[in-house]
Motif scaffolding. Structure first.
Motif, mmCIF file in Angstrom:
data_model
loop_
_atom_site.group_PDB
_atom_site.id
_atom_site.type_symbol
_atom_site.label_atom_id
_atom_site.label_comp_id
_atom_site.label_asym_id
_atom_site.label_seq_id
_atom_site.Cartn_x
_atom_site.Cartn_y
_atom_site.Cartn_z
ATOM 1 N N VAL A 158 55.621 60.220 30.464
ATOM 2 C CA VAL A 158 55.372 59.862 29.171
ATOM 3 C C VAL A 158 56.110 59.813 28.027
ATOM 4 C CG1 VAL A 158 53.926 59.320 27.541
ATOM 5 C CG2 VAL A 158 53.214 59.817 29.989
ATOM 6 N N LEU A 179 52.824 61.180 21.676
ATOM 7 C CA LEU A 179 51.844 62.274 22.736
ATOM 8 C C LEU A 179 51.465 63.303 21.926
ATOM 9 C CD1 LEU A 179 51.263 61.801 25.774
ATOM 10 C CD2 LEU A 179 53.614 62.972 26.017
ATOM 11 N N TRP A 212 52.594 48.674 28.708
ATOM 12 C CA TRP A 212 51.597 49.033 28.076
ATOM 13 C C TRP A 212 51.623 48.843 26.851
ATOM 14 C CZ3 TRP A 212 46.369 51.796 28.493
ATOM 15 C CH2 TRP A 212 45.143 51.866 30.026
ATOM 16 N N VAL A 215 53.527 52.837 31.536
ATOM 17 C CA VAL A 215 53.466 53.316 30.305
ATOM 18 C C VAL A 215 54.263 51.914 29.188
ATOM 19 C CG1 VAL A 215 54.047 54.835 28.121
ATOM 20 C CG2 VAL A 215 52.887 55.599 30.364
ATOM 21 N N ILE A 235 44.956 59.025 27.150
ATOM 22 C CA ILE A 235 45.384 59.205 29.321
ATOM 23 C C ILE A 235 45.362 60.650 29.767
ATOM 24 C CG2 ILE A 235 48.258 60.099 27.612
ATOM 25 C CD1 ILE A 235 49.112 58.130 29.476
ATOM 26 N N ASN A 294 46.502 62.979 25.258
ATOM 27 C CA ASN A 294 47.401 63.467 26.643
ATOM 28 C C ASN A 294 46.168 64.706 26.961
ATOM 29 O OD1 ASN A 294 48.165 62.904 29.181
ATOM 30 N ND2 ASN A 294 49.024 65.216 29.013
ATOM 31 N N ILE A 298 45.533 55.807 22.739
ATOM 32 C CA ILE A 298 45.713 55.453 23.541
ATOM 33 C C ILE A 298 45.122 57.117 24.966
ATOM 34 C CG2 ILE A 298 46.167 55.106 26.267
ATOM 35 C CD1 ILE A 298 45.819 52.807 23.848
ATOM 36 N N THR A 347 41.363 53.914 28.527
ATOM 37 C CA THR A 347 42.007 55.258 28.827
ATOM 38 C C THR A 347 42.608 54.867 30.272
ATOM 39 O OG1 THR A 347 40.494 56.552 28.594
ATOM 40 C CG2 THR A 347 40.998 57.967 30.371
ATOM 41 N N PHE A 400 49.779 58.594 21.619
ATOM 42 C CA PHE A 400 48.876 59.107 23.490
ATOM 43 C C PHE A 400 47.997 59.781 23.453
ATOM 44 C CE2 PHE A 400 51.682 55.331 24.707
ATOM 45 C CZ PHE A 400 50.668 54.653 25.263
#
Length: 245
Positions: free
Chosen positions: A117, A141, A92, A89, A25, A108, A23, A62, A106
């Motif tokens: 996050v 992340l 999701w 978040v 972000i 970032n 994902i 996104t 994720f």
């Protein structure tokens, strides 16, 4: 493989061979006189898209508005409160887990997203801990600009004037991704000032054109192409290892 360009049967078929998804972000915020407001979303998006196309993993839509209250002194900037970002978040995550995804990565592009996050991840895991059950999924992340090798490449390309916001590296990536959106602006001073980040009024007073320590006039699509190529390779390695974990 793009989630938004896939049908549900295609996603169902993908889940039979992989339970992982990436994902991107980012944020929608000012990036100085020649930077695009979508910079922090465009950068992880283009890197993830190219990596997913090469390696065959699924890339989700996104998440393009983040935690950026300190940029609200500049027209066009949009923010979520940290609590809103945490809740979104988690929604999701819960949606993807509902379908069987067990590795959610994720990628970032905005420093202001890191704390909320990670807080969202802690909240997601805590629900399982309180229920006394083992969590069936893992969350990760990573910032595109801290992927292996990227900082060294950026230092080589921009030994002076990289700074910490509206940087020539991120502007270069957006110019590679969106060549028709390039801006030619004279920077004054050449190197922007540096300092702390607080609220929007304080930020606008300290950094009147939006930059922090940077000279993004050095940006070019060619430099962006080099960065994306390196970041794509690094991301593929990171994602493949995470999906196997």
């Amino acid at each position: 493989m793009q989630l938004h360009q896939s049908s549900w049967p295609e996603v169902e078929a993908y889940l039979k061979r992989s339970r992982g998804i990436v994902i991107p972000i980012g944020s929608t915020e000012q990036h100085g006189p020649n930077g695009l407001l979508g910079t922090d979303a465009i950068c992880p998006e283009v890197i993830a898209r190219e990596a997913g196309e090469e390696a065959g993993f699924l890339v989700g839509p996104t998440f393009n508005v983040g935690s950026a209250q300190h940029h609200l002194g500049f027209p066009g900037s949009i923010t979520l409160r940290p609590s809103t970002l945490i809740a979104a978040v988690n929604d999701w995550i819960d949606s993807l887990v509902r379908h069987g995804f067990t590795r959610i990565y994720f990628l970032n592009g905005h420093g202001g997203n890191i704390a909320p996050v990670n807080s969202a991840f802690a909240e997601s895991y805590s629900a399982w801990s309180f229920d006394g059950e083992a969590c069936p999924y893992q969350l990760k992340l990573e910032n595109w600009f801290t992927l292996p090798g990227i900082q060294d490449l950026v230092k080589e390309m921009f030994p002076e004037g990289e700074g910490s916001h509206a940087t020539p590296s991120e502007v270069s990536v957006t110019y590679y991704a969106c060549p028709d959106a390039q801006k030619s602006v004279e920077m004054s001073p050449k190197l922007a000032p540096t300092g702390p980040i607080r609220d929007a009024a304080d930020y606008r007073g300290r950094f009147p054109d939006g930059r922090i320590g940077s000279d993004p006039s050095q940006a070019s699509p060619e430099k962006g192409a080099r960065i994306v190529k390196a970041a794509k390779a690094a991301l593929i390695g990171e994602v493949e290892a995470f999906f196997r974990a």
